[in-house]
Design a protein around this motif. Structure first.
Motif, PDB file in Angstrom:
ATOM      1  N   VAL A  58       0.861  -1.183   0.000  1.00 23.07           N
ATOM      2  CA  VAL A  58       0.000   0.000   0.000  1.00 23.07           C
ATOM      3  C   VAL A  58       0.893   1.227   0.000  1.00 23.07           C
ATOM      4  O   VAL A  58       2.046   1.185   0.427  1.00 23.07           O
ATOM      5  N   GLY A  59       0.361   2.342  -0.487  1.00 23.40           N
ATOM      6  CA  GLY A  59       1.143   3.571  -0.525  1.00 23.40           C
ATOM      7  C   GLY A  59       0.329   4.711  -1.112  1.00 23.40           C
ATOM      8  O   GLY A  59      -0.907   4.669  -1.112  1.00 23.40           O
ATOM      9  N   ASP A  60       1.025   5.740  -1.662  1.00 17.49           N
ATOM     10  CA  ASP A  60       0.297   6.869  -2.248  1.00 17.49           C
ATOM     11  C   ASP A  60       0.004   6.593  -3.729  1.00 17.49           C
ATOM     12  O   ASP A  60       0.392   5.553  -4.272  1.00 17.49           O
ATOM     13  N   ASP A  61      -0.643   7.526  -4.380  1.00 17.70           N
ATOM     14  CA  ASP A  61      -1.099   7.279  -5.751  1.00 17.70           C
ATOM     15  C   ASP A  61       0.038   7.159  -6.767  1.00 17.70           C
ATOM     16  O   ASP A  61      -0.174   6.681  -7.884  1.00 17.70           O
ATOM     17  N   SER A  62       1.246   7.552  -6.376  1.00 13.59           N
ATOM     18  CA  SER A  62       2.381   7.387  -7.293  1.00 13.59           C
ATOM     19  C   SER A  62       2.718   5.908  -7.496  1.00 13.59           C
ATOM     20  O   SER A  62       3.391   5.551  -8.463  1.00 13.59           O
ATOM     21  N   LEU A  63       2.210   5.070  -6.599  1.00 12.29           N
ATOM     22  CA  LEU A  63       2.463   3.629  -6.706  1.00 12.29           C
ATOM     23  C   LEU A  63       1.984   3.065  -8.028  1.00 12.29           C
ATOM     24  O   LEU A  63       2.602   2.148  -8.585  1.00 12.29           O
ATOM     25  N   LYS A  64       0.879   3.595  -8.527  1.00 12.67           N
ATOM     26  CA  LYS A  64       0.312   3.004  -9.749  1.00 12.67           C
ATOM     27  C   LYS A  64       1.240   3.164 -10.944  1.00 12.67           C
ATOM     28  O   LYS A  64       1.175   2.393 -11.902  1.00 12.67           O
ATOM     29  N   ASP A  65       2.148   4.143 -10.883  1.00 13.25           N
ATOM     30  CA  ASP A  65       3.101   4.331 -11.975  1.00 13.25           C
ATOM     31  C   ASP A  65       4.124   3.200 -12.030  1.00 13.25           C
ATOM     32  O   ASP A  65       4.744   2.971 -13.082  1.00 13.25           O
ATOM     33  N   SER A  66       4.286   2.484 -10.917  1.00 14.74           N
ATOM     34  CA  SER A  66       5.239   1.370 -10.872  1.00 14.74           C
ATOM     35  C   SER A  66       4.650   0.093 -11.449  1.00 14.74           C
ATOM     36  O   SER A  66       5.351  -0.911 -11.570  1.00 14.74           O
ATOM     37  N   PHE A  67       3.354   0.141 -11.777  1.00 18.04           N
ATOM     38  CA  PHE A  67       2.677  -1.056 -12.313  1.00 18.04           C
ATOM     39  C   PHE A  67       1.913  -0.654 -13.575  1.00 18.04           C
ATOM     40  O   PHE A  67       0.676  -0.636 -13.605  1.00 18.04           O
ATOM     41  N   PRO A  68       2.641  -0.328 -14.645  1.00 16.22           N
ATOM     42  CA  PRO A  68       1.993   0.206 -15.859  1.00 16.22           C
ATOM     43  C   PRO A  68       1.043  -0.764 -16.545  1.00 16.22           C
ATOM     44  O   PRO A  68       0.141  -0.334 -17.274  1.00 16.22           O
ATOM     45  N   ASN A  69       1.213  -2.054 -16.328  1.00 17.77           N
ATOM     46  CA  ASN A  69       0.348  -3.041 -16.978  1.00 17.77           C
ATOM     47  C   ASN A  69      -0.797  -3.523 -16.085  1.00 17.77           C
ATOM     48  O   ASN A  69      -1.533  -4.437 -16.455  1.00 17.77           O
ATOM     49  N   ALA A  70      -0.917  -2.917 -14.914  1.00 20.93           N
ATOM     50  CA  ALA A  70      -1.944  -3.353 -13.964  1.00 20.93           C
ATOM     51  C   ALA A  70      -3.327  -2.868 -14.373  1.00 20.93           C
ATOM     52  O   ALA A  70      -3.479  -1.879 -15.105  1.00 20.93           O
ATOM     53  N   LYS A  71      -4.324  -3.562 -13.891  1.00 16.47           N
ATOM     54  CA  LYS A  71      -5.701  -3.112 -14.060  1.00 16.47           C
ATOM     55  C   LYS A  71      -5.970  -2.046 -13.005  1.00 16.47           C
ATOM     56  O   LYS A  71      -5.846  -2.300 -11.796  1.00 16.47           O
ATOM     57  N   LEU A  72      -6.330  -0.855 -13.420  1.00 18.71           N
ATOM     58  CA  LEU A  72      -6.560   0.265 -12.508  1.00 18.71           C
ATOM     59  C   LEU A  72      -8.027   0.336 -12.107  1.00 18.71           C
ATOM     60  O   LEU A  72      -8.915   0.249 -12.959  1.00 18.71           O
ATOM     61  N   ILE A  73      -8.259   0.505 -10.818  1.00 23.48           N
ATOM     62  CA  ILE A  73      -9.620   0.611 -10.290  1.00 23.48           C
ATOM     63  C   ILE A  73      -9.694   1.853  -9.422  1.00 23.48           C
ATOM     64  O   ILE A  73      -8.978   1.971  -8.422  1.00 23.48           O
ATOM     65  N   ASP A  74     -10.531   2.787  -9.815  1.00 21.48           N
ATOM     66  CA  ASP A  74     -10.666   4.066  -9.118  1.00 21.48           C
ATOM     67  C   ASP A  74     -11.622   3.904  -7.929  1.00 21.48           C
ATOM     68  O   ASP A  74     -12.794   3.564  -8.102  1.00 21.48           O
ATOM     69  N   ALA A  75     -11.107   4.154  -6.724  1.00 25.29           N
ATOM     70  CA  ALA A  75     -11.940   4.056  -5.516  1.00 25.29           C
ATOM     71  C   ALA A  75     -12.795   5.303  -5.323  1.00 25.29           C
ATOM     72  O   ALA A  75     -13.613   5.349  -4.389  1.00 25.29           O
ATOM     73  N   LYS A  76     -12.577   6.315  -6.159  1.00 28.06           N
ATOM     74  CA  LYS A  76     -13.411   7.539  -6.172  1.00 28.06           C
ATOM     75  C   LYS A  76     -13.432   8.257  -4.832  1.00 28.06           C
ATOM     76  O   LYS A  76     -14.436   8.853  -4.434  1.00 28.06           O
ATOM     77  N   GLY A  77     -12.317   8.172  -4.118  1.00 28.46           N
ATOM     78  CA  GLY A  77     -12.188   8.892  -2.860  1.00 28.46           C
ATOM     79  C   GLY A  77     -12.871   8.253  -1.671  1.00 28.46           C
ATOM     80  O   GLY A  77     -12.846   8.798  -0.557  1.00 28.46           O
ATOM     81  N   ASN A  78     -13.496   7.107  -1.879  1.00 34.25           N
ATOM     82  CA  ASN A  78     -14.199   6.451  -0.783  1.00 34.25           C
ATOM     83  C   ASN A  78     -13.211   5.829   0.210  1.00 34.25           C
ATOM     84  O   ASN A  78     -12.070   5.504  -0.127  1.00 34.25           O
TER      85      ASN A  78
END
Length: 551
Positions: A58-78
């Motif tokens: 777990v971490g901040d939103d910059s983490l998603k840049d380390s997984f460019p091929n991942a499926k992204l799911i937006d939690a919409k701030g919840n």
């Protein structure tokens, strides 16, 4: 043939995780995330990375840049929390309850009989229901069979009290069971009789069996259907794992079959019922754990006393509102020691129902004696409820390594009734959550559904306020025992995981653990107190798979 046997467990276990999850890393981002840490405080985060159904980090939103091929799911701030664990419920009872007459919260006998009359119009055979509580009525005396006879006299009616420690039946049920003034209650039970010695229609604790033994046992299909109904309900409340407090042989069989088929609705920790005539057979089959931690069976549910509401909880001193009455011990200390020894011999822990201070004392004495004679102290044995405990007995939980498995909502449901049943001295160690934590005990929190509502946010609210939903009493009932928000969340996550020997698998969102989590519509740590019990679950995920989504 041998090759098939070797392959089968792998194939079945793999069914629990979809090929989609295995093939692709998932990144949940833009979340308001919190997780307690197994060794540490609560960690905040906005991104959760999952692979093969388990937490990568777990971490901040910059983490998603380390997984460019991942499926992204937006939690919409919840807000995102670990999946909640209910450490004490009754799964099949909950499923059954969803299809039976529900009279929870009824304010009078007339209200109940009106509901019964309507319900009975479309039912054949035995009519079953649950939820009555005479403490909510203007006349708090127990009701009678004659009250039910007014609307249903041609079929047997059996209505369980809200705590399941008493039943109220009509005259047809009395007749079918052959109950007369000469009928004696079994040890550990009571038949309420009138001034002439005639049974009134109320049977407490072990006396319930005088009626229930005449009812047909549920089929495997009925149990499986109830499992599905309960599972869907629990998932909608954010519960990803539940401990089932007392299962019989047929339920044990269904659970293992569903586990092997890979289609359990949520994680279940099953406790074998010590009241089952098949206990020894089930123990000899050994502990059960599937590869994906969806089903675990390694404990026995033992029953020591009754409940406070029906005056069946075993007390050292008299009930304040019933002189010369001390409640009911359902088992002697010798019998408890025999059951503990049998459980430990097969590697099963013993989780013992004890509500009254006498029951808790006797159970602690029984554990102590068996530990000395045969061992078993490291099995993470539990006392279920631990509601009324003398202050001098509370430290013995720590000394004997007994886990207090407690249900916070019991305190707020019981507080007015408890003040009537018990003296102030008897209440000194009542619902003593903070006292247990301060001495280093791990609390495993639950609801005791369907005795109480299964919603864990009711339990979290009760734990941190000790108030009813009207925010009364002001500052909370016996407020020194309130929990902080972090303590309460830990009790409903890591506490339950620890009590099931699963603290390294579930209970928090840490590397290598199953990715069980929920998205909710309120910030648990910042919402006003009176908003917590109103929390709605938006999504429930188990092992990186979406299991529930609010419509």
């Amino acid at each position: 043939m041998q090759l098939k046997k070797l392959c089968k467990p792998f194939i079945l276990a793999s069914l629990l995780i979809s090929s989609t999850v295995i093939a692709q890393t998932q990144v949940i981002y833009n979340a308001n995330g919190y997780t307690p840490l197994y060794q540490g405080d609560v960690q905040s985060f906005s991104t959760l990375v999952i692979k093969n159904g388990k937490v990568v980090k777990v971490g901040d939103d910059s983490l998603k840049d380390s997984f460019p091929n991942a499926k992204l799911i937006d939690a919409k701030g919840n807000t995102l929390l670990p999946g909640l664990i209910d450490a004490h419920g009754h799964v099949i009872g909950l499923g059954d309850n969803l299809s039976q007459l529900d009279v929870r919260g009824a304010k009078s006998v007339d209200e109940i009989t009106t509901k019964l009359k309507s319900f009975a119009e479309n039912k054949q055979g035995w009519i079953l229901g649950r939820g009555w509580n005479q403490e909510l009525w203007s006349d708090t005396r127990f009701p009678t069979a004659k009250d039910l006879d007014k609307v249903v006299d041609d079929r047997p009616v059996v209505l369980s009290r809200v705590d399941s420690h008493a039943i109220w039946v009509n005259s047809k049920a009395l007749k079918l069971a052959g109950i007369t003034s000469a009928t004696k209650a079994p040890e550990g039970g009571e038949i309420i009789k009138d001034e002439f010695g005639n049974p009134t229609g109320i049977f407490i604790d072990k006396a319930e069996s005088l009626i229930t033994q005449h009812m047909s046992a549920p089929t495997k299909q009925a149990i499986s259907d109830s499992l599905d109904a309960a599972g869907q309900h629990l998932l909608s409340l954010g519960i990803t794992s539940t401990h089932d407090a007392g299962i019989d042989k047929t339920t044990w069989q269904v659970y293992k079959e569903r586990s092997e088929q890979g289609n359990l609705p949520l994680r279940i920790v099953g406790m074998l019922s010590a009241a089952s005539p098949d206990l020894t057979e089930m123990l000899k089959a050994g502990r059960y754990q599937d590869a994906s931690s969806f089903m675990s069976i390694r404990s026995v549910k033992v029953y020591a006393d009754g409940a406070l509401g029906s005056r069946g909880a075993a007390l050292i001193e008299d009930y304040a509102d019933r002189k010369n009455h001390h409640g009911l011990m359902l088992e002697t200390q010798a019998k408890l020691e025999e059951l503990f020894t049998l459980s430990f011999k097969h590697g099963f822990s013993a989780n013992t129902h004890a509500i009254g201070d006498k029951a808790n004392k006797v159970v602690l004495d029984a554990y102590k004696n068996v530990f000395k004679q045969t061992g078993g102290i490291l099995l993470r044995n539990r006392i279920e409820h631990a509601q009324i405990v003398t202050p001098e007995d509370i430290p013995r939980f720590k000394t004997l390594k007994i886990i207090p498995s407690m249900q916070p909502v019991h305190a707020t449901s019981d507080m007015h009734m408890a003040e009537q049943r018990l003296s102030d001295d008897q209440l000194q160690g009542a619902y003593a959550w903070q006292t247990f934590l301060k001495q280093g005990s791990v609390i495993a929190a639950g609801s005791d559904y369907p005795v109480e509502l299964a919603n864990p946010f009711d339990g979290l609210y009760s734990a941190i306020t000790r108030m009813d939903h009207n925010m009364l009493p002001e500052n909370g009932w016996r407020a020194s025992e309130v929990l902080s928000r972090e303590q309460a969340l830990r009790a409903f996550t890591l506490g339950g995981a620890y009590a099931a020997h699963q603290e390294f698998k579930i209970g928090s969102l840490e590397h290598g653990k199953w990715a069980d989590f929920i998205l909710i519509d309120k910030d648990y740590f910042k919402a006003p107190l009176d908003e917590i019990y109103k929390t709605n679950v938006l999504q429930t995920w188990i092992a990186g798979e979406l299991r529930y989504k609010k419509e």
